[in-house]
Scaffold this active site. Structure first.
Site, PDB file in Angstrom:
ATOM      1  CG  ASP A   6     -25.884 -28.935  15.824  1.00  0.00           C
ATOM      2  OD1 ASP A   6     -26.079 -28.945  17.058  1.00  0.00           O
ATOM      3  OD2 ASP A   6     -26.036 -27.925  15.111  1.00  0.00           O
ATOM      4  N   GLY A   8     -30.286 -29.523  18.033  1.00  0.00           N
ATOM      5  CA  GLY A   8     -30.735 -28.295  18.662  1.00  0.00           C
ATOM      6  C   GLY A   8     -32.125 -28.454  19.233  1.00  0.00           C
ATOM      7  CG  ASN A   9     -33.426 -26.237  22.588  1.00  0.00           C
ATOM      8  OD1 ASN A   9     -33.580 -27.118  23.418  1.00  0.00           O
ATOM      9  ND2 ASN A   9     -32.554 -25.259  22.752  1.00  0.00           N
ATOM     10  CG  ASN A  11     -35.072 -27.613  12.670  1.00  0.00           C
ATOM     11  OD1 ASN A  11     -36.078 -28.306  12.558  1.00  0.00           O
ATOM     12  ND2 ASN A  11     -35.064 -26.320  12.367  1.00  0.00           N
ATOM     13  N   GLY A 108     -23.176 -25.259  27.465  1.00  0.00           N
ATOM     14  CA  GLY A 108     -23.823 -26.162  26.521  1.00  0.00           C
ATOM     15  C   GLY A 108     -22.855 -26.669  25.466  1.00  0.00           C
ATOM     16  CB  ALA A 109     -22.713 -29.924  23.714  1.00  0.00           C
ATOM     17  CG  ASP A 110     -25.467 -25.204  21.908  1.00  0.00           C
ATOM     18  OD1 ASP A 110     -25.086 -25.380  23.081  1.00  0.00           O
ATOM     19  OD2 ASP A 110     -26.432 -24.468  21.619  1.00  0.00           O
ATOM     20  NE  ARG A 111     -23.109 -20.454  25.673  1.00  0.00           N
ATOM     21  CZ  ARG A 111     -22.964 -19.846  26.841  1.00  0.00           C
ATOM     22  NH1 ARG A 111     -23.297 -20.467  27.962  1.00  0.00           N
ATOM     23  NH2 ARG A 111     -22.473 -18.627  26.895  1.00  0.00           N
ATOM     24  CG  ASP A 130     -26.055 -20.797  16.714  1.00  0.00           C
ATOM     25  OD1 ASP A 130     -26.803 -20.605  15.736  1.00  0.00           O
ATOM     26  OD2 ASP A 130     -25.822 -21.935  17.172  1.00  0.00           O
TER      27      ASP A 130
END
Length: 256
Positions: A6, A8-9, A11, A108-111, A130
């Site tokens: 995963d 992120g911006n 980490n 976004g993929a994370d969402r 999140d």
């Protein structure tokens, strides 16, 4: 074993699954120029230190909000783990949900991973919150389809803006102040950050539920979720591994 990544911006989180069980998890600061060899030196050493063979990795999946790292991570998986990397958002990755927003490609993929994880474990309709670089509120209907959300600045981002955009305000930690009315600069800032975000979160949850018109579960994730949980009292569940569980579920949907 499955390697779930995963990005992120701020980490990147690398998690190894053995079936349903997380057997290892590591964090690394996200750097768009880090090479596949650098990733390999770092992650294989950690695997060896925790006592399992990197050759036990038989699959890999990635959700990334920093596209520049994707090529390096793909090369990492193909060269060092000898496995294909499934990337959320690419045409060959099936999510099993509908993206019911104006421009589905903008989600976004994370969402998407977050709502898939939340719905799989807890059902819907739901709101996932999140606490990352941004504080994101993402919504799924009763069938698990992504139906939109809300962005707010992340808590740490707000603190950093305080520090960078003012001449005399210090960096502070996020914690509950003893009193709402501060008697010094740090206490003033802590109160504004903490109680300001409590108000923001409570208000958005209430307004989202009113607009949706049905009860909605609330699942929180991210490092600061536990900081706010006692004051807000509106989180049904706190799931620290929400993204990793979502990646595991997406991997399974694509393996069937």
């Amino acid at each position: 074993m499955l390697l779930a990544i995963d990005v992120g911006n701020t980490n990147s989180k690398f998690v190894v699954f053995d079936g349903d069980r997380i057997v290892a998890a590591w964090r690394l600061r996200t750097e768009s120029k880090r090479t596949s060899d650098e990733y390999a030196a770092w992650v294989t050493q950690l695997m060896n230190l925790q006592g399992f063979d990197p050759r036990s990795i038989k699959g890999a999946i990635l959700a990334s909000v920093v596209p520049a790292v994707n090529t390096h991570l793909r090369r990492l998986c193909e060269t060092y783990f000898h496995t294909r990397l499934l990337i959320v958002g690419e045409p060959d990755c099936t999510l099993g949900i509908k993206v019911l927003i104006d421009r589905p490609a903008e989600a976004g993929a994370d969402r998407l991973v977050g709502v898939i994880a939340g719905h799989t474990k807890y059902g819907g309709p739901l709101i996932t919150i999140d606490f990352g670089s941004a504080t994101t509120f993402d919504l799924a209907d009763k069938d698990g389809n992504f139906i939109g959300g809300v962005f707010a600045p992340g808590v740490e981002l707000t603190i950093e803006a305080f520090y960078l955009m003012t001449a005399r305000l210090p960096r502070i930690r996020v914690e509950k102040p003893a009193h709402v009315i501060g008697k010094n600069t740090v206490a003033n800032m802590q109160s504004g950050i903490f109680w300001g975000y409590v108000g923001l979160i409570e208000s958005l949850i209430r307004r989202i539920r009113e607009e949706y018109g049905e009860p909605m579960k609330v699942i929180a994730t991210g490092g600061l979720a536990s900081v706010f949980k006692d004051e807000i009292g509106l989180f049904d569940f706190i799931e620290p591994d929400l993204m990793s569980l979502g990646l595991l579920e997406i991997w399974r949907r694509n393996s069937r």
